[in-house]
Write an enzyme that holds these catalytic residues in place. Structure first.
Site, PDB file in Angstrom:
ATOM      1  N   ASP A  22      -0.243   0.545  14.410  1.00  0.00           N
ATOM      2  CA  ASP A  22      -0.893   0.385  13.315  1.00  0.00           C
ATOM      3  C   ASP A  22      -1.461  -1.342  13.583  1.00  0.00           C
ATOM      4  O   ASP A  22      -0.666  -1.953  13.868  1.00  0.00           O
ATOM      5  CB  ASP A  22      -0.377   0.471  12.023  1.00  0.00           C
ATOM      6  CG  ASP A  22      -1.081   0.435  10.804  1.00  0.00           C
ATOM      7  OD1 ASP A  22      -2.613   0.705  10.940  1.00  0.00           O
ATOM      8  OD2 ASP A  22      -0.758  -0.226   9.624  1.00  0.00           O
ATOM      9  N   GLU A  29      -3.200   2.292   2.281  1.00  0.00           N
ATOM     10  CA  GLU A  29      -3.691   1.594   3.055  1.00  0.00           C
ATOM     11  C   GLU A  29      -4.953   2.266   3.517  1.00  0.00           C
ATOM     12  O   GLU A  29      -4.785   3.466   4.246  1.00  0.00           O
ATOM     13  CB  GLU A  29      -3.278   0.971   4.090  1.00  0.00           C
ATOM     14  CG  GLU A  29      -2.279  -0.252   3.610  1.00  0.00           C
ATOM     15  CD  GLU A  29      -1.824  -1.186   4.680  1.00  0.00           C
ATOM     16  OE1 GLU A  29      -1.557  -0.934   5.835  1.00  0.00           O
ATOM     17  OE2 GLU A  29      -1.301  -2.341   4.271  1.00  0.00           O
ATOM     18  N   TYR A  37      10.284  -7.823   6.489  1.00  0.00           N
ATOM     19  CA  TYR A  37       9.171  -7.818   7.644  1.00  0.00           C
ATOM     20  C   TYR A  37       9.308  -9.039   8.686  1.00  0.00           C
ATOM     21  O   TYR A  37       9.033  -9.042   9.671  1.00  0.00           O
ATOM     22  CB  TYR A  37       8.001  -7.710   7.064  1.00  0.00           C
ATOM     23  CG  TYR A  37       7.352  -9.242   6.601  1.00  0.00           C
ATOM     24  CD1 TYR A  37       6.219  -9.780   7.398  1.00  0.00           C
ATOM     25  CD2 TYR A  37       7.954  -9.493   5.385  1.00  0.00           C
ATOM     26  CE1 TYR A  37       5.632 -10.897   6.830  1.00  0.00           C
ATOM     27  CE2 TYR A  37       7.135 -10.683   4.781  1.00  0.00           C
ATOM     28  CZ  TYR A  37       6.201 -11.254   5.579  1.00  0.00           C
ATOM     29  OH  TYR A  37       5.522 -12.390   5.167  1.00  0.00           O
ATOM     30  N   THR A  50      -5.867  -2.173   7.435  1.00  0.00           N
ATOM     31  CA  THR A  50      -6.783  -1.763   5.762  1.00  0.00           C
ATOM     32  C   THR A  50      -8.119  -2.381   6.069  1.00  0.00           C
ATOM     33  O   THR A  50      -8.321  -3.511   6.340  1.00  0.00           O
ATOM     34  CB  THR A  50      -5.914  -2.455   4.903  1.00  0.00           C
ATOM     35  OG1 THR A  50      -4.672  -2.278   5.089  1.00  0.00           O
ATOM     36  CG2 THR A  50      -6.475  -2.193   3.504  1.00  0.00           C
TER      37      THR A  50
END
Ligand code: MN
Length: 419
Positions: A125, A197, A242, A348
């Site tokens: 992604d 998204e 993250y 996105t």
């Protein structure tokens, strides 16, 4: 190009997603037919396995449609892709002499269950929408300025192929570890900031050898087609986990794709340029073609019991900064082998206007500015029972190249730990 006329009359409407110009590839089953490859044409599906068995599709020595996925067609390469598309166009065009034979191999779309159209080899992604990246910067760091690498690298992470699901598959709200800003220690439980998204997924049809990078122009020829992609995201889990290695469990629980692979060939006439560059990209990211497409996109949301779905965002794939081919060339630039069936999420897709934001994080500004649906419900993030639908189409003269809906409904989180 104008509408190509088919003897399947429902394909000749300006409003169908699937005119003869499109011919997208999926996998379907009915009560009587086990899962198999099919091509959408208007309100019908041509059963490719039956067409091959009947000799109506006869373009390779080995059968292409003895398996319920499109990977074998992809692996066969571009010559097969082109020959197959030409033959399908021929037998579905108005005036084809064998119309009666083909008619027997059509199944109404209303009667089928759709399955994953291909085996996802790996899923990567990206984060290639500039407006989205700037919005996330403003929300999370208080400034819309981009990370230092953003204008030079199509930033991405390696996601999970195992949790990519076809439209119509329900998604359980994920459990995960989160930490509130004022809490000393983290806790574990259902995500309270569940998001979507809006993305386009590019499907790699032809791979490269390990250790052998490719050019952007090579990459253009290796992309088989595209699907709509909803990269479900748990923002609270993501926010805690993250740093420093990027998304993990906040993205691993589900990624929905639309059931029909819209081929690169069908989209060719809708190409659009990438935007002006703030910095010239390094030569390995140079391509000779316009890398994006004009594809109108929409997000709809329908709470459980609501009378209808409300439109919450509309944008266009041409808003992206990096193309799928640039992303693919970058992915292989280290020598990483890419494989038929690899899925690349665009990142996105958000445009400049608030109505063009492709995630709830942006639409509700991290929940601080909840919005009201046409049916009256107020939302910051997703609630259990909410159904999200992505739609997309490239619009031609009197026809459209549609993707079919990408739908997912949120189920409550599962419990498995002793209380
Ligand atoms: Mn994403």
């Amino acid at each position: 190009m104008t509408l190509l006329t088919s003897w399947v009359t429902s394909a000749n409407s300006a409003e169908t997603d699937f005119p003869l110009n499109n011919l997208p590839y999926g996998v379907f089953s009915t009560d009587a037919l086990d899962p198999r490859c099919g091509v959408a044409i208007g309100d019908m599906i041509l059963d490719c396995r039956a067409a091959e068995e009947a000799g109506l599709i006869d373009i390779t020595d080995e059968p292409l449609f003895d398996v319920p996925f499109w990977n074998e067609v992809m692996e066969d390469g571009r010559a097969t892709w082109d020959t197959l598309r030409a033959r399908l166009t021929e037998i579905l065009t108005e005036g084809f002499s064998g119309e009666a034979l083909v008619t027997d191999l059509l199944v109404p779309r209303a009667d089928v269950e759709m399955h994953m159209p291909f085996l996802v080899a790996e899923y990567t992604d990206f984060y290639a929408g500039r407006q989205h990246a700037q919005n996330m910067g403003a929300i999370l760091r208080g400034s819309p300025s981009l990370p230092a690498n953003w204008l030079h690298i199509p930033i991405g992470y390696n996601g999970r192929a195992s949790s990519v699901v076809v439209s119509g598959t329900d998604i359980h709200r994920p459990n995960g570890q989160t930490k509130a800003p004022d809490a000393k220690t983290p806790s574990f439980g259902p995500s309270r900031r569940l998001d979507i998204e809006l993305e386009l997924g590019a499907i790699v049809g032809k791979g490269n050898e390990l250790g052998q990078p490719i050019t952007v122009d090579d990459a253009e020829t290796m992309i088989f087609g595209y699907v709509l992609l909803n990269d479900w995201s748990a923002r609270d889990i993501q926010g805690w986990e993250y740093q420093p290695l990027g998304p993990f469990q906040g993205k691993a629980f589900g990624t929905s794709i639309s059931p029909w692979i819209v081929t690169a060939a069908a989209l060719e006439e809708f190409r659009a340029p990438t935007p002006a560059r703030d910095f010239t990209l390094l030569p390995y990211l140079d391509g000779s073609k316009d890398g994006l497409y004009n594809i109108e996109l929409e997000v709809l949301m329908q709470p459980e019991g609501a009378a209808k779905a409300s439109s919450i965002a509309k944008t266009n794939y041409n808003r992206m900064y990096y193309s799928a081919a640039e992303q693919l060339a970058h992915h292989a630039s280290s020598g990483c082998a890419m494989t038929a069936g690899d899925l690349l999420g665009s990142g996105t897709i958000s445009g400049a206007d608030h109505s063009e934001y492709g995630s709830l994080m942006e639409l509700s500004w991290a929940g601080k500015e909840p919005f009201t649906l046409e049916t009256g419900e107020v939302r910051g993030f997703l609630e259990d029972g909410d159904t999200v639908t992505l739609r997309g189409a490239a619009r031609g003269d009197g026809f459209k190249i549609g993707f079919g809906d990408c739908v997912g409904k949120i189920l409550p989180a599962v419990t498995w730990l002793a209380k």
